[in-house]
Design an enzyme around this catalytic site. Structure first.
Site, PDB file in Angstrom:
ATOM      1  N   LYS A 141       0.844  -1.203   0.000  1.00 55.57           N
ATOM      2  CA  LYS A 141       0.000   0.000   0.000  1.00 55.57           C
ATOM      3  C   LYS A 141       0.876   1.250   0.000  1.00 55.57           C
ATOM      4  CE  LYS A 141      -4.309  -1.628   0.386  1.00 55.57           C
ATOM      5  NZ  LYS A 141      -4.614  -2.625   1.421  1.00 55.57           N
ATOM      6  N   LYS A 160      -3.302 -12.023  -8.249  1.00 55.16           N
ATOM      7  CA  LYS A 160      -4.574 -12.449  -7.656  1.00 55.16           C
ATOM      8  C   LYS A 160      -5.725 -11.551  -8.089  1.00 55.16           C
ATOM      9  CE  LYS A 160      -4.695  -9.758  -3.472  1.00 55.16           C
ATOM     10  NZ  LYS A 160      -5.200  -9.610  -2.149  1.00 55.16           N
ATOM     11  N   LYS A 183      -9.919  -6.160  -5.891  1.00 56.89           N
ATOM     12  CA  LYS A 183     -10.756  -5.009  -6.277  1.00 56.89           C
ATOM     13  C   LYS A 183      -9.924  -3.918  -6.928  1.00 56.89           C
ATOM     14  CE  LYS A 183     -13.621  -6.032  -2.364  1.00 56.89           C
ATOM     15  NZ  LYS A 183     -13.748  -5.770  -0.928  1.00 56.89           N
TER      16      LYS A 183
HETATM   17  P1  TYM Z   1     -10.381  -8.187   2.236  1.00 58.18           P
HETATM   18  O1  TYM Z   1     -11.583  -7.339   2.342  1.00 58.18           O
HETATM   19  O2  TYM Z   1      -9.234  -7.716   1.427  1.00 58.18           O
HETATM   20  O3  TYM Z   1     -10.739  -9.616   1.693  1.00 58.18           O
HETATM   21  C1  TYM Z   1     -11.766 -10.376   2.304  1.00 58.18           C
HETATM   22  C2  TYM Z   1     -11.445 -11.847   2.245  1.00 58.18           C
HETATM   23  O4  TYM Z   1     -11.323 -12.269   0.882  1.00 58.18           O
HETATM   24  C3  TYM Z   1     -10.083 -12.955   0.716  1.00 58.18           C
HETATM   25  N1  TYM Z   1      -9.576 -12.697  -0.640  1.00 58.18           N
HETATM   26  C4  TYM Z   1      -9.072 -13.661  -1.424  1.00 58.18           C
HETATM   27  N2  TYM Z   1      -8.904 -14.979  -1.216  1.00 58.18           N
HETATM   28  C5  TYM Z   1      -8.387 -15.702  -2.226  1.00 58.18           C
HETATM   29  N3  TYM Z   1      -8.033 -15.149  -3.425  1.00 58.18           N
HETATM   30  C6  TYM Z   1      -8.186 -13.841  -3.678  1.00 58.18           C
HETATM   31  N4  TYM Z   1      -7.868 -13.323  -4.858  1.00 58.18           N
HETATM   32  C7  TYM Z   1      -8.716 -13.015  -2.649  1.00 58.18           C
HETATM   33  N5  TYM Z   1      -8.998 -11.688  -2.538  1.00 58.18           N
HETATM   34  C8  TYM Z   1      -9.524 -11.517  -1.303  1.00 58.18           C
HETATM   35  C9  TYM Z   1      -9.160 -12.381   1.780  1.00 58.18           C
HETATM   36  O5  TYM Z   1      -8.117 -13.290   2.074  1.00 58.18           O
HETATM   37  C10 TYM Z   1     -10.115 -12.204   2.922  1.00 58.18           C
HETATM   38  O6  TYM Z   1     -10.274 -13.408   3.644  1.00 58.18           O
HETATM   39  N6  TYM Z   1      -7.919  -7.608   6.461  1.00 58.18           N
HETATM   40  C11 TYM Z   1      -9.077  -8.278   5.913  1.00 58.18           C
HETATM   41  C12 TYM Z   1     -10.378  -7.891   6.581  1.00 58.18           C
HETATM   42  C13 TYM Z   1     -10.366  -8.100   8.056  1.00 58.18           C
HETATM   43  C14 TYM Z   1     -10.387  -9.347   8.742  1.00 58.18           C
HETATM   44  C15 TYM Z   1     -10.370  -9.033  10.110  1.00 58.18           C
HETATM   45  C16 TYM Z   1     -10.445 -10.664   8.298  1.00 58.18           C
HETATM   46  C17 TYM Z   1     -10.320  -7.134   8.993  1.00 58.18           C
HETATM   47  N7  TYM Z   1     -10.319  -7.673  10.214  1.00 58.18           N
HETATM   48  C18 TYM Z   1     -10.393 -10.036  11.086  1.00 58.18           C
HETATM   49  C19 TYM Z   1     -10.475 -11.665   9.278  1.00 58.18           C
HETATM   50  C20 TYM Z   1     -10.450 -11.339  10.648  1.00 58.18           C
HETATM   51  C21 TYM Z   1      -9.153  -7.886   4.454  1.00 58.18           C
HETATM   52  O7  TYM Z   1      -8.621  -6.926   4.037  1.00 58.18           O
HETATM   53  O8  TYM Z   1      -9.901  -8.621   3.700  1.00 58.18           O
END
Ligand code: TYM
Length: 353
Positions: free
Chosen positions: A112, A217, A220
């Site tokens: 980031k 990967k 968004k």
């Molecule tokens: P975020 O919003 O980026 O993504 C949400 C979930 O989707 C999964 N993900 C993927 N898995 C496989 N392949 C991909 N291309 C892919 N893109 C996204 C992410 O691994 C995630 O599980 N930091 C977290 C949000 C969060 C969180 C938490 C999660 C905040 N607090 C506590 C678990 C527990 C995040 O940015 O997810």
């Protein structure tokens, strides 16, 4: 007592296949056997400064997508992160035990920060540090929320004392940090307050869902997504336009990255027979990528179209969405308040009255 499961997704836009296979599909399966809490990480979304007028609608979208994908508010607690004021309080407390060095070395932060500073992907850590510290205008471009993102995520998990955190592969480093912070806090205060959480994957490996542009990967911010809410025409068009190559030149040749990615998606969405059929066709050079893509689009649509229909229905019912997250917040807050009180006690913070 059932084991506690917690996970969340940021409210930065509609959900894509990466979110679905990395997280949401596991959320749905786990609600049957575990004590599950799933939330919308709207505070985490603020680290990348979303349009304030869109944030609330984005949160609603994700609640509706959770429900459309099969989460049942009778079985799982569904809530919005910002409805739980205990989270920011514990975040402040836990930050006292988190090193800025370890945060700066986190891969997601470096990514980031590089983006914010316009440094190329292979820019070194030194370059990032110099750019942040040494340049007045750059020093403001990387906000402190971005740096302390892993503390907030750790708190989401620890405040509910979760044992399992179903997430995609990209979040594993954050889980590692969560375990480290939990151990450190427990050891520092001589308590056994926070359990150390692990990822959960029904016996398989955590997935990384690839994009359709032949690299990396699905994400968004990469503009390479298939969304759960895509209509049929849009979805077919996206799949048919996916990057491939000129086709195998000799039997049993190694696959290029874009073709491997298509097979990864096929494995996630199709039957083993169909995957084998296309693998064999690749091996003997008879494969036609057009056919592979058509099949892939069909199989993805089988999963996403029913979700899209339910989503459109639920999304138009504001009252229902509000009820789900209000009840979820009540349950999640009660548990969070208990843990926060224990953490304050451990740290020696006491009220006079
Ligand atoms: P975020 O919003 O980026 O993504 C949400 C979930 O989707 C999964 N993900 C993927 N898995 C496989 N392949 C991909 N291309 C892919 N893109 C996204 C992410 O691994 C995630 O599980 N930091 C977290 C949000 C969060 C969180 C938490 C999660 C905040 N607090 C506590 C678990 C527990 C995040 O940015 O997810």
């Amino acid at each position: 007592m059932k084991d506690v499961v917690l996970s969340g997704i940021r409210s930065t836009g509609k959900l894509h296949l990466g979110n679905y296979f990395g997280a949401l599909s596991k959320f749905v399966k786990m609600q049957e056997d575990y004590d599950c809490l799933y939330f919308i990480a709207d505070l985490h979304a603020l680290t990348t400064h979303p349009d304030a007028s869109a944030l609330h609608d984005n949160v609603k979208d994700i609640v509706a997508e959770y429900l459309a994908a099969g989460l049942d508010p009778e079985k799982a607690t569904i809530f919005v992160q910002s409805d739980i004021p205990e989270i920011p309080e514990l975040y402040l407390l836990l930050n006292m035990h988190v090193g800025i060095g370890e945060l700066m070395r986190t891969a997601s932060f470096k990514d980031k920060a590089r983006k914010a500073l316009g440094i190329s992907r292979d820019g070194s850590d030194d370059e990032i540090e110099k750019d942040i510290l040494g340049n007045e205008s750059n020093s403001k471009r990387v906000n402190a929320g971005l740096l302390t993102y892993p503390t907030l995520m750790a708190v989401d998990i620890l405040i509910q004392k979760a044992k399992y955190v179903p997430v995609g592969k990209d979040q594993e480093q954050h889980l590692e940090l969560t375990r480290r912070f939990a151990r450190r806090f427990n050891a520092f205060y001589g308590v056994d307050l926070f359990p150390e959480p692990t990822n959960f994957d029904f016996g398989g490996k955590p997935v990384k869902v690839p994009g359709l542009d032949g690299s990396g990967k699905m994400g968004k911010s990469e503009g390479n997504c298939i969304y759960l809410a895509d209509d049929e025409k849009t979805l077919r068009k996206k799949v048919m336009r996916a990057v491939t190559d000129e086709g195998p030149k000799a039997p049993n040749s190694e696959m290029t990255e874009p073709v491997k990615n298509l097979f990864t998606l096929l494995e996630l969405t199709s039957t083993p027979e169909i995957v084998t059929q296309f693998r064999d066709a690749y091996a003997d050079c008879s494969i036609r990528y057009g056919d592979l893509k058509k099949q892939l689009a069909e199989d993805i649509l089988k999963i996403t179209l029913p979700i899209r229909e339910r989503f459109l229905d639920i999304r138009s019912n504001d009252e229902y969405i509000a009820k789900v997250v209000r009840e979820g917040a009540e349950r999640a807050r009660e548990r969070a308040a208990k843990t926060l009180a224990e953490a304050r006690e451990a740290m020696g913070i006491r009220r006079f009255w």
